[in-house]
Design a protein around this motif. Structure first.
Motif, PDB file in Angstrom:
ATOM      1  N   THR A 200      21.415 -18.846 -20.595  1.00 35.96           N
ATOM      2  CA  THR A 200      22.792 -18.731 -21.080  1.00 35.96           C
ATOM      3  C   THR A 200      22.849 -17.958 -22.389  1.00 35.96           C
ATOM      4  N   ILE A 201      21.889 -18.182 -23.267  1.00 36.95           N
ATOM      5  CA  ILE A 201      21.840 -17.416 -24.514  1.00 36.95           C
ATOM      6  C   ILE A 201      21.704 -15.926 -24.214  1.00 36.95           C
ATOM      7  N   ALA A 202      20.901 -15.594 -23.207  1.00 34.53           N
ATOM      8  CA  ALA A 202      20.642 -14.195 -22.849  1.00 34.53           C
ATOM      9  C   ALA A 202      21.773 -13.568 -22.042  1.00 34.53           C
ATOM     10  N   GLY A 203      22.733 -14.387 -21.610  1.00 36.14           N
ATOM     11  CA  GLY A 203      23.842 -13.861 -20.825  1.00 36.14           C
ATOM     12  C   GLY A 203      23.549 -13.758 -19.344  1.00 36.14           C
ATOM     13  N   GLU A 204      22.425 -14.324 -18.911  1.00 39.48           N
ATOM     14  CA  GLU A 204      22.102 -14.307 -17.484  1.00 39.48           C
ATOM     15  C   GLU A 204      23.009 -15.258 -16.713  1.00 39.48           C
ATOM     16  N   THR A 205      23.459 -16.323 -17.377  1.00 35.88           N
ATOM     17  CA  THR A 205      24.449 -17.235 -16.808  1.00 35.88           C
ATOM     18  C   THR A 205      25.573 -17.401 -17.812  1.00 35.88           C
ATOM     19  N   ASP A 206      26.759 -17.777 -17.313  1.00 35.69           N
ATOM     20  CA  ASP A 206      27.931 -17.876 -18.183  1.00 35.69           C
ATOM     21  C   ASP A 206      27.911 -19.110 -19.059  1.00 35.69           C
ATOM     22  N   ILE A 207      27.606 -20.249 -18.440  1.00 35.18           N
ATOM     23  CA  ILE A 207      27.598 -21.506 -19.194  1.00 35.18           C
ATOM     24  C   ILE A 207      26.417 -22.361 -18.749  1.00 35.18           C
ATOM     25  N   THR A 208      26.169 -23.401 -19.508  1.00 28.49           N
ATOM     26  CA  THR A 208      25.248 -24.446 -19.088  1.00 28.49           C
ATOM     27  C   THR A 208      25.728 -25.760 -19.686  1.00 28.49           C
ATOM     28  N   ILE A 209      25.307 -26.864 -19.107  1.00 28.91           N
ATOM     29  CA  ILE A 209      25.632 -28.189 -19.641  1.00 28.91           C
ATOM     30  C   ILE A 209      24.315 -28.892 -19.924  1.00 28.91           C
ATOM     31  N   LEU A 210      24.035 -29.094 -21.206  1.00 24.65           N
ATOM     32  CA  LEU A 210      22.763 -29.679 -21.619  1.00 24.65           C
ATOM     33  C   LEU A 210      22.976 -30.627 -22.790  1.00 24.65           C
ATOM     34  N   GLY A 211      21.938 -31.377 -23.117  1.00 23.12           N
ATOM     35  CA  GLY A 211      22.011 -32.356 -24.180  1.00 23.12           C
ATOM     36  C   GLY A 211      22.101 -31.745 -25.563  1.00 23.12           C
ATOM     37  N   ALA A 212      22.709 -32.527 -26.469  1.00 18.00           N
ATOM     38  CA  ALA A 212      22.877 -32.085 -27.848  1.00 18.00           C
ATOM     39  C   ALA A 212      21.550 -31.807 -28.524  1.00 18.00           C
ATOM     40  N   VAL A 213      20.493 -32.507 -28.092  1.00 14.87           N
ATOM     41  CA  VAL A 213      19.190 -32.374 -28.741  1.00 14.87           C
ATOM     42  C   VAL A 213      18.686 -30.939 -28.727  1.00 14.87           C
ATOM     43  N   ILE A 214      19.034 -30.156 -27.697  1.00 18.12           N
ATOM     44  CA  ILE A 214      18.583 -28.756 -27.674  1.00 18.12           C
ATOM     45  C   ILE A 214      19.723 -27.754 -27.844  1.00 18.12           C
ATOM     46  N   THR A 215      20.976 -28.181 -27.636  1.00 22.16           N
ATOM     47  CA  THR A 215      22.084 -27.234 -27.772  1.00 22.16           C
ATOM     48  C   THR A 215      22.615 -27.128 -29.200  1.00 22.16           C
ATOM     49  N   VAL A 216      22.656 -28.244 -29.917  1.00 30.85           N
ATOM     50  CA  VAL A 216      23.220 -28.227 -31.266  1.00 30.85           C
ATOM     51  C   VAL A 216      22.514 -27.234 -32.189  1.00 30.85           C
ATOM     52  N   PRO A 217      21.170 -27.199 -32.220  1.00 28.62           N
ATOM     53  CA  PRO A 217      20.515 -26.208 -33.086  1.00 28.62           C
ATOM     54  C   PRO A 217      20.895 -24.764 -32.732  1.00 28.62           C
TER      55      PRO A 217
END
Length: 329
Positions: A200-217
């Motif tokens: 998702t960061i690279a733009g290969e996918t539009d969105i993702t749903i993941l835990g705060a532990v790895i998304t917040v940073p």
């Protein structure tokens, strides 16, 4: 005393001696535990929520147990490869399994698991509950769920989303989300949350749903933007991000969690020592500060409480999968 009775009496004495010897050995092993390095198995990809949690806790665990903590990733098949490895390991406390929410869903996804999730592994503790976030790459022209729904109707090819694998909380939450929003989205599964996040960061996918532990940073670092929190309340780590309920999806509540198990048959005193060590590690000021930054809720449950929780989670997701006709790869 006749010969048959004498033979039976001798056999009973022999079995009693064997049982006493086994009991004595178990007591000795429990009292000496731990006396060598301990391995924590992450059944998902390196860089995901479990791997991040294990590495955060490792120094405090090492202090609590007095032995080196080795973290090893064995990803694949939604976490079942690593889980099977631990289920088949000696029940001595030296091979520990740290799992994500997929653990309770996998029996409903993989019909021929090489182990029984509830018989071959013993619950130790639920470590934390983790808020789930809907996140998007910065270039996606949507900043909330309504804008995402509108975009899905005009974007060529529609919206796609990455997940940490079939049956993960991100996958199931996305299926519930698209049902509630009345839109269609294409699932792109990866082998763990780390690769899904990177996509998702690279733009290969539009969105993702993941835990705060790895998304917040990544959000605070400017690499992603948050569209919604999927739990009951906003996360202190990102107080400006509205929940799905606040955005019109009444009573939408999905979160994630991380827990610990060991092979079935592990002596109870060893299970209790491991539980106590994790509980102590979660009280470490550095660990608690990081948990607060990420919006995680520390649980530190007992073995019995975690076992009951796993049963509830399994039943809940089985019902969700059936009622929403969710198709799992």
């Amino acid at each position: 005393m006749n010969y048959k009775k004498l033979k039976l009496f001798g056999a009973l004495i022999f079995l009693g001696c064997v049982n006493s010897a086994v009991l004595a050995q178990n007591v000795k092993e429990s009292s000496n535990y731990p006396n060598r390095p301990i391995k924590i198995i992450n059944p998902l990809a390196a860089g995901g929520a479990v791997d991040t949690m294990a590495r955060l806790l490792a120094p405090a665990l090492q202090d609590a147990l007095g032995q080196p903590i080795i973290i090893e990733s064995k990803p694949g098949a939604g976490g079942t490869i690593g889980s099977n490895f631990v289920a088949k390991s000696p029940p001595d406390g030296y091979t520990i399994l740290m799992v994500y929410d997929t653990f309770a869903v996998n029996p409903h996804v993989y019909k021929n698991l090489p182990f029984d999730s509830f018989k071959d592994l013993t619950p130790v503790t639920e470590l934390v509950k983790i808020p789930l976030l809907v996140v998007a790459g910065n270039k996606l022209p949507a900043n909330n769920l309504r804008e995402l729904a509108d975009l899905s109707k005009t974007k060529s090819g529609g919206i796609n989303y990455s997940s940490g694998g079939a049956g993960s909380s991100g996958h199931l939450a996305a299926e519930l989300l698209k049902s509630n929003l009345g839109i269609d989205m294409t699932h792109v599964p990866y082998k763990g949350g780390g690769p899904a996040l990177t996509a998702t960061i690279a733009g290969e996918t539009d969105i993702t749903i993941l835990g705060a532990v790895i998304t917040v940073p990544q959000i605070k670092g400017g690499n992603l933007k948050a569209l919604a929190v999927l739990g009951k309340k906003r996360t202190p780590a990102l107080p400006q991000v509205a929940t799905a309920s606040e955005q019109g999806l009444t009573n939408f509540d999905v979160s994630s969690w991380v827990g610990v198990l060991v092979p079935a048959g592990t002596p109870t005193p060893i299970v209790e020592k491991i539980n106590a060590a994790f509980s102590q590690a979660l009280k470490n000021p550095t660990v608690q500060a990081r948990m607060a930054e990420q919006g995680n809720e520390i649980v530190a449950s007992s073995s019995a409480q975690f076992g009951a929780f796993l049963g509830q989670e399994s039943a809940k997701w089985a019902k969700v999968i059936k009622e929403n006709n969710i198709q799992l790869e």
